[in-house]
Design an enzyme around this catalytic site. Sequence first.
Site, PDB file in Angstrom:
ATOM      1  N   ASP A 286      36.970  17.529  20.185  1.00  0.00           N
ATOM      2  CA  ASP A 286      37.306  18.918  20.484  1.00  0.00           C
ATOM      3  C   ASP A 286      37.502  19.036  21.993  1.00  0.00           C
ATOM      4  O   ASP A 286      36.733  18.468  22.766  1.00  0.00           O
ATOM      5  CB  ASP A 286      36.167  19.830  20.015  1.00  0.00           C
ATOM      6  CG  ASP A 286      36.378  21.255  20.443  1.00  0.00           C
ATOM      7  OD1 ASP A 286      37.398  21.834  20.065  1.00  0.00           O
ATOM      8  OD2 ASP A 286      35.517  21.781  21.177  1.00  0.00           O
TER       9      ASP A 286
ATOM     10  N   CYS B  27       0.846  -1.200   0.000  1.00  0.00           N
ATOM     11  CA  CYS B  27       0.000   0.000   0.000  1.00  0.00           C
ATOM     12  C   CYS B  27       0.878   1.244   0.000  1.00  0.00           C
ATOM     13  O   CYS B  27       0.653   2.186  -0.776  1.00  0.00           O
ATOM     14  CB  CYS B  27      -0.920   0.004   1.210  1.00  0.00           C
ATOM     15  SG  CYS B  27      -2.011  -1.422   1.348  1.00  0.00           S
TER      16      CYS B  27
END
Length: 747
Positions: free
Chosen positions: A441, A24
């Site tokens: 970082d 569907c």
Amino acid sequence: MTVRTAGADAEVELAIGGMTCASCAARIEKKLNRMEGVTATVNYATEKARVSYGGEVTVGDLIATVEATGYTAQRPAPPDEPSGEDSEPDGLRPLRQRLVTAVALAVPVIAMAMVPALQFEYWQWLSLTLAAPVVTYAAWPFHRAAFTNARHGAATMDTLISVGTSAAFLWSLWALFFGTAGTPGMTHPFELTVARSDGAGNIYLEAAAGVTAFILAGRYFEARAKRKAGAALRALLELGAKDVTVLTPDHGERTVPVAELRTGDRFLVRPGEKIATDGTVVEGSSAVDASMLTGESVPVEVAAGDPVTGATINVGGRLVVEATRVGADTQLARMARLVEDAQNGKAAAQRLADRISAVFVPVVLALALGTLGFWLGNGAGLTAAFTAAVAVLIIACPCALGLATPTALMVGTGRGAQLGILIKGPEVLESTRRVDTVVLDKTGTVTTGRMTLLAVHTAEGTDEAEALRLAGALEHSSEHPIARAVADGARQKVGELPTPEDFANVPGLGVQGVVEGHAVLVGREGLLREWALELPEDLRRAGERAEAAGHTAVLAAWDGAARAVLEIADAVKETSPEAIRRLRALGLRPVLLTGDNEAVARTVAREVGVEEVIAEVLPQDKVDVVKRLQAQGRSVAMVGDGVNDAAALAQADLGLAMGTGTDAAIEAGDLTLVRGDLRAAADAIRLARRTLGTIRSNLFWAFAYNVAALPLAAAGLLNPMIAGAAMAFSSVFVVGNSLRLRTFRAG
């Protein structure tokens, strides 16, 4: 409704009704994509379509196209009422009623067919009486959907079920009325062969009723499981407060709906209440429980000037907050949007499954006809040929293929949201499997990102508390980041600080003033030299050690003598060493990346357990570092939180943005970590890898089931009723396997 516009193009999200299988969804997607200027993705599991459109196309045109395909479409309503995951929505009630009817009537039919002792005189007619409501009323959704699809020249999973059960029922009717199946004393062996060669003596009422009951049970439990899969997103959407107490100069306190709140409004948050929207505390201090957004169970202390997030709970004192973000701009709304976008995405493997689903039903219908013709052509008899063909129709299941990826994504992303981990889409999952290097970082990721008082070194005979009280009182009057670190550290250790009787800032050197009758100097060694003060040897060595470690040494003197060295640095987060261990356990090689000098970087690296350090990197060069690592053959994950990390996050194979950072970093990342805890990076990669593994196991099961089941059915080795049970189980298995992700635990 979700509608976004960009230039001439717009995007809308539609709730699709009437879908019963992946075929569907594939049909609707195909029809929408045939429209000029339209790009659509239809998700069977979430029952939504995400459509980009432009030109002359309107939302009404999109809805009309879906309806012309035989389904319904509408703008999804926002969740107004909280609903528990185990509550039963209106759509499930009729399905449950049909299931109860089917089970109650099918059980005696199956029992009489399989247990000879129960086959009294004319038992076949009682079976017909009980089976008729099952095949008509209970199975009506299958027949209605099959008829609707047939009108549009299409066939779906419902077509297979409707044709299979109807064929078994009509065959049984013919056998009862025109054969000898209704004759007293006629038994019904559970075999493919029967006494009469024309097959008229066999009935399949138990197959028709049993298949209907099994498939309804599968649909019901699948629908409930899909609802559980989406429970986390619904809970996220329902977290926000409904009303807020606004403070106005004219009317004092006034309670209004949250939707009426505007940026800049000030509102009151009493103890135990939810904070209505993102804002900044302007009055009061308290502890805020943000566990529902970040997964962090420890409340966070807030005071005037601190930011707070909407939907978190004030567990301490009275707060007055000024709204900084409202509506769709709040962190809660952004989180929900990220999760929803991820759930609507499709992985490459799912696109392959969708293409298979699109042609699956016609192929199965052809295979069933071929099976019937093959057995008839080989002289197996009509009954054996019919049984094999019906088994082929009923055993086939494209639903499992359609549910494999979206259900796992729904549960995985939903569970991630509960833990403060936002996964942007299915493509991200594949990246987490490949990465072998994680670039971290330093500032704000491994460290706190703010200057902190680490240690106090005092001269002989000097009390540490007195040094903190005098230096902290003077620094409290300064706005310099290092001064704030001294003042905050002193306040934490000795409590309230006295007010200086005199204060002066000495640019570039420090501050000086009078505190409790003492002439106090706090700053660099040059400030002490101006006052002709010598630095004792023990304090000089303490200062040198601090600077060798990359820390800042602040000197304190009073009453004509240098008396203390205050060691200041950007402190490592307490959880960072454990986070590095977890990342290593996942097979990742950590690299510390920073713009700080080598000494500072090496000190932090040693503290957290990182061996590879890249220091003194300019912000614009971070992306080049990632490229260089990739050129060495590494697959790189980048973890960062600043504006200068955004380009590196985008360049990395996997970008993990700390949610405590900037919008630019969050936008560039593939995974967003809502809380500023590096351990969440390891949890995010683990969750993403586990979600990917669940998708793969789902797809393997879905493909393997159909590859194995269809030949068995065509070979005449499966009874239709067993085929129905297996088909129902296949979808429930896939959804149930996905639901196991709800048990994922951080750490």
